[in-house]
Design a protein around this motif. Structure first.
Motif, PDB file in Angstrom:
ATOM      1  N   LEU A   1      -2.470   5.717   3.259  1.00  0.00           N
ATOM      2  CA  LEU A   1      -1.570   6.851   3.101  1.00  0.00           C
ATOM      3  C   LEU A   1      -0.755   7.265   4.496  1.00  0.00           C
ATOM      4  CD1 LEU A   1      -4.808   9.385   2.272  1.00  0.00           C
ATOM      5  CD2 LEU A   1      -2.800   7.966   0.574  1.00  0.00           C
ATOM      6  N   ALA A   2      -0.375   6.195   5.060  1.00  0.00           N
ATOM      7  CA  ALA A   2       0.701   6.066   6.257  1.00  0.00           C
ATOM      8  C   ALA A   2       1.663   6.742   6.043  1.00  0.00           C
ATOM      9  CB  ALA A   2       0.595   4.719   6.904  1.00  0.00           C
ATOM     10  N   TRP A   3       2.167   6.762   4.652  1.00  0.00           N
ATOM     11  CA  TRP A   3       3.574   7.250   4.440  1.00  0.00           C
ATOM     12  C   TRP A   3       3.639   8.723   4.239  1.00  0.00           C
ATOM     13  CZ3 TRP A   3       3.182  10.561   0.090  1.00  0.00           C
ATOM     14  CH2 TRP A   3       2.083  10.361  -0.595  1.00  0.00           C
ATOM     15  N   MET A   4       2.538   9.591   4.321  1.00  0.00           N
ATOM     16  CA  MET A   4       2.315  10.981   4.235  1.00  0.00           C
ATOM     17  C   MET A   4       2.980  11.695   5.263  1.00  0.00           C
ATOM     18  SD  MET A   4      -1.465  11.614   2.680  1.00  0.00           S
ATOM     19  CE  MET A   4      -1.493  13.246   2.849  1.00  0.00           C
ATOM     20  N   PRO A   5       3.688  12.814   4.957  1.00  0.00           N
ATOM     21  CA  PRO A   5       4.263  13.517   6.125  1.00  0.00           C
ATOM     22  C   PRO A   5       3.262  14.016   7.166  1.00  0.00           C
ATOM     23  CG  PRO A   5       5.200  14.218   3.977  1.00  0.00           C
ATOM     24  CD  PRO A   5       4.159  13.188   3.773  1.00  0.00           C
ATOM     25  N   VAL A   6       3.568  14.324   8.127  1.00  0.00           N
ATOM     26  CA  VAL A   6       2.708  14.961   9.208  1.00  0.00           C
ATOM     27  C   VAL A   6       1.470  14.064   9.837  1.00  0.00           C
ATOM     28  CG1 VAL A   6       1.130  16.990  10.070  1.00  0.00           C
ATOM     29  CG2 VAL A   6       3.270  17.260   8.271  1.00  0.00           C
ATOM     30  N   ILE A   7       0.625  13.530   8.807  1.00  0.00           N
ATOM     31  CA  ILE A   7      -0.597  12.708   9.135  1.00  0.00           C
ATOM     32  C   ILE A   7      -0.149  11.304   9.234  1.00  0.00           C
ATOM     33  CG2 ILE A   7      -1.417  12.521   6.808  1.00  0.00           C
ATOM     34  CD1 ILE A   7      -3.770  13.426  10.029  1.00  0.00           C
ATOM     35  N   GLY A   8       0.612  10.769   8.577  1.00  0.00           N
ATOM     36  CA  GLY A   8       0.985   9.239   8.579  1.00  0.00           C
ATOM     37  C   GLY A   8       1.241   8.527   9.823  1.00  0.00           C
ATOM     38  N   ASP A   9       2.349   9.102  10.518  1.00  0.00           N
ATOM     39  CA  ASP A   9       2.597   8.390  11.637  1.00  0.00           C
ATOM     40  C   ASP A   9       1.314   8.379  12.636  1.00  0.00           C
ATOM     41  OD1 ASP A   9       5.014   7.903  10.498  1.00  0.00           O
ATOM     42  OD2 ASP A   9       6.155   9.501  11.307  1.00  0.00           O
ATOM     43  N   PRO A  10       0.866   9.486  12.793  1.00  0.00           N
ATOM     44  CA  PRO A  10      -0.259   9.538  13.785  1.00  0.00           C
ATOM     45  C   PRO A  10      -1.488   8.738  13.413  1.00  0.00           C
ATOM     46  CG  PRO A  10       0.358  11.935  13.635  1.00  0.00           C
ATOM     47  CD  PRO A  10       1.104  10.822  12.368  1.00  0.00           C
ATOM     48  N   LEU A  11      -1.514   8.460  12.320  1.00  0.00           N
ATOM     49  CA  LEU A  11      -2.536   7.419  11.655  1.00  0.00           C
ATOM     50  C   LEU A  11      -2.255   6.140  12.202  1.00  0.00           C
ATOM     51  CD1 LEU A  11      -3.592   8.411   7.958  1.00  0.00           C
ATOM     52  CD2 LEU A  11      -4.980   8.138   9.616  1.00  0.00           C
ATOM     53  N   THR A  12      -0.954   5.756  11.972  1.00  0.00           N
ATOM     54  CA  THR A  12      -0.557   4.335  12.342  1.00  0.00           C
ATOM     55  C   THR A  12      -0.861   4.213  14.006  1.00  0.00           C
ATOM     56  OG1 THR A  12       1.725   5.063  12.608  1.00  0.00           O
ATOM     57  CG2 THR A  12       0.962   4.018  10.533  1.00  0.00           C
ATOM     58  N   LEU A  13      -0.509   5.191  14.711  1.00  0.00           N
ATOM     59  CA  LEU A  13      -0.838   5.226  16.166  1.00  0.00           C
ATOM     60  C   LEU A  13      -2.414   5.152  16.497  1.00  0.00           C
ATOM     61  CD1 LEU A  13       0.460   5.744  19.021  1.00  0.00           C
ATOM     62  CD2 LEU A  13      -0.477   8.077  18.505  1.00  0.00           C
ATOM     63  N   VAL A  14      -3.283   5.785  15.666  1.00  0.00           N
ATOM     64  CA  VAL A  14      -4.670   5.765  15.659  1.00  0.00           C
ATOM     65  C   VAL A  14      -5.412   4.246  15.359  1.00  0.00           C
ATOM     66  CG1 VAL A  14      -6.838   6.693  14.768  1.00  0.00           C
ATOM     67  CG2 VAL A  14      -5.095   8.228  15.514  1.00  0.00           C
ATOM     68  N   ALA A  15      -4.693   3.767  14.504  1.00  0.00           N
ATOM     69  CA  ALA A  15      -5.011   2.473  14.024  1.00  0.00           C
ATOM     70  C   ALA A  15      -4.846   1.532  15.148  1.00  0.00           C
ATOM     71  CB  ALA A  15      -4.299   1.920  12.918  1.00  0.00           C
ATOM     72  N   GLY A  16      -3.799   1.720  15.973  1.00  0.00           N
ATOM     73  CA  GLY A  16      -3.698   0.697  17.340  1.00  0.00           C
ATOM     74  C   GLY A  16      -4.531   1.086  18.218  1.00  0.00           C
ATOM     75  N   ILE A  17      -4.862   2.660  18.549  1.00  0.00           N
ATOM     76  CA  ILE A  17      -5.867   2.892  19.482  1.00  0.00           C
ATOM     77  C   ILE A  17      -7.292   2.281  19.224  1.00  0.00           C
ATOM     78  CG2 ILE A  17      -7.096   4.806  20.234  1.00  0.00           C
ATOM     79  CD1 ILE A  17      -4.631   6.624  19.863  1.00  0.00           C
ATOM     80  N   LEU A  18      -7.656   2.116  17.761  1.00  0.00           N
ATOM     81  CA  LEU A  18      -8.720   1.764  17.624  1.00  0.00           C
ATOM     82  C   LEU A  18      -8.904   0.224  17.309  1.00  0.00           C
ATOM     83  CD1 LEU A  18     -10.045   4.466  14.933  1.00  0.00           C
ATOM     84  CD2 LEU A  18     -10.656   4.106  17.214  1.00  0.00           C
ATOM     85  N   ARG A  19      -7.697  -0.294  17.687  1.00  0.00           N
ATOM     86  CA  ARG A  19      -7.447  -2.016  17.597  1.00  0.00           C
ATOM     87  C   ARG A  19      -7.746  -2.439  16.152  1.00  0.00           C
ATOM     88  NH1 ARG A  19      -7.431  -3.672  22.987  1.00  0.00           N
ATOM     89  NH2 ARG A  19      -7.896  -1.922  24.538  1.00  0.00           N
ATOM     90  N   VAL A  20      -7.109  -1.629  14.995  1.00  0.00           N
ATOM     91  CA  VAL A  20      -7.493  -2.260  13.856  1.00  0.00           C
ATOM     92  C   VAL A  20      -6.516  -3.446  13.845  1.00  0.00           C
ATOM     93  CG1 VAL A  20      -6.439  -2.247  11.297  1.00  0.00           C
ATOM     94  CG2 VAL A  20      -7.430  -0.152  12.562  1.00  0.00           C
ATOM     95  N   ASP A  21      -7.245  -4.602  13.330  1.00  0.00           N
ATOM     96  CA  ASP A  21      -6.302  -5.916  13.154  1.00  0.00           C
ATOM     97  C   ASP A  21      -5.188  -5.847  12.416  1.00  0.00           C
ATOM     98  OD1 ASP A  21      -5.974  -8.486  11.780  1.00  0.00           O
ATOM     99  OD2 ASP A  21      -7.557  -9.224  12.556  1.00  0.00           O
TER     100      ASP A  21
END
Length: 141
Positions: A98-118
Motif C-alpha cells: 500500500l506504499a502507493w496510498m496518499p498520506v500514509i504511503g511515503d512514510p511507510l517506505t521511510l519506516v521500512a528503512g528505519i526497521l531495516r526491511v530487506d
C-alpha cells in the motif's frame, strides 16, 4: 516535445510524487495515456520505475538518516513517522503493498528503512503495489 522527453517527464514526476515533493504523477499518466500518442506499457514502466525509485530514496532516508529526524530540514514530520510505524506494526511487511496510498504511503517506505526491511523484499512489494495502481489507472482510461 519529443517522446523521450515526455517519458522522462513522467519518470521524474513519478519519482517526485514518491518523495516529499508535491507532484501528481497520476494526472500526468492519465493525460498522456488519453492522448493515444504513447505506448501504454512504456507509460506503465516509466511511471512505476520513477515512483519506486522515489520510494527507495525514502527507504534510504529511514535506513541511514533517521538520526537527523529532529533537525528542521528533515523531510518527514515525527507525527507521520509515528502513524506509519503503527500501520506497519499492525500489518507488517505486507503493508508495503500500500506504499502507493496518499498520506500514509511515503512514510511507510521511510519506516521500512528505519526497521531495516530487506531491500529485495521492499522492492518486490513496493513495485507490485505501485505497478498495480498505475495499471488500474491506464486500464480505466
Amino acid at each position: 516535445m519529443s517522446e523521450f522527453a515526455a517519458y522522462g517527464g513522467l519518470f521524474l514526476t513519478a519519482f517526485l510524487a514518491a518523495t516529499i515533493f508535491p507532484a501528481q504523477s497520476e494526472i500526468l499518466l492519465v493525460g498522456m495515456h488519453a492522448t493515444g500518442n504513447y505506448d501504454h506499457l512504456a507509460l506503465l514502466l516509466f511511471a512505476t520505475a520513477g515512483n519506486v525509485l522515489g520510494s527507495v530514496v525514502n527507504w534510504a532516508l529511514g535506513r541511514y538518516l533517521m538520526h537527523f529526524q529532529d533537525r528542521r530540514w528533515f523531510p518527514v514530520p515525527a507525527s507521520m513517522v509515528a502513524r506509519a510505524t503503527r500501520w506497519y506494526q499492525r500489518f507488517g511487511v505486507w503493508s508495503l503493498l500500500l506504499a502507493w496510498m496518499p498520506v500514509i504511503g511515503d512514510p511507510l517506505t521511510l519506516v521500512a528503512g528505519i526497521l531495516r526491511v530487506d531491500i529485495r523484499i521492499f522492492l518486490l512489494l513496493v513495485t507490485a503495489g505501485k505497478a498495480a495502481r498505475y495499471a488500474v489507472l491506464v486500464l480505466a482510461v
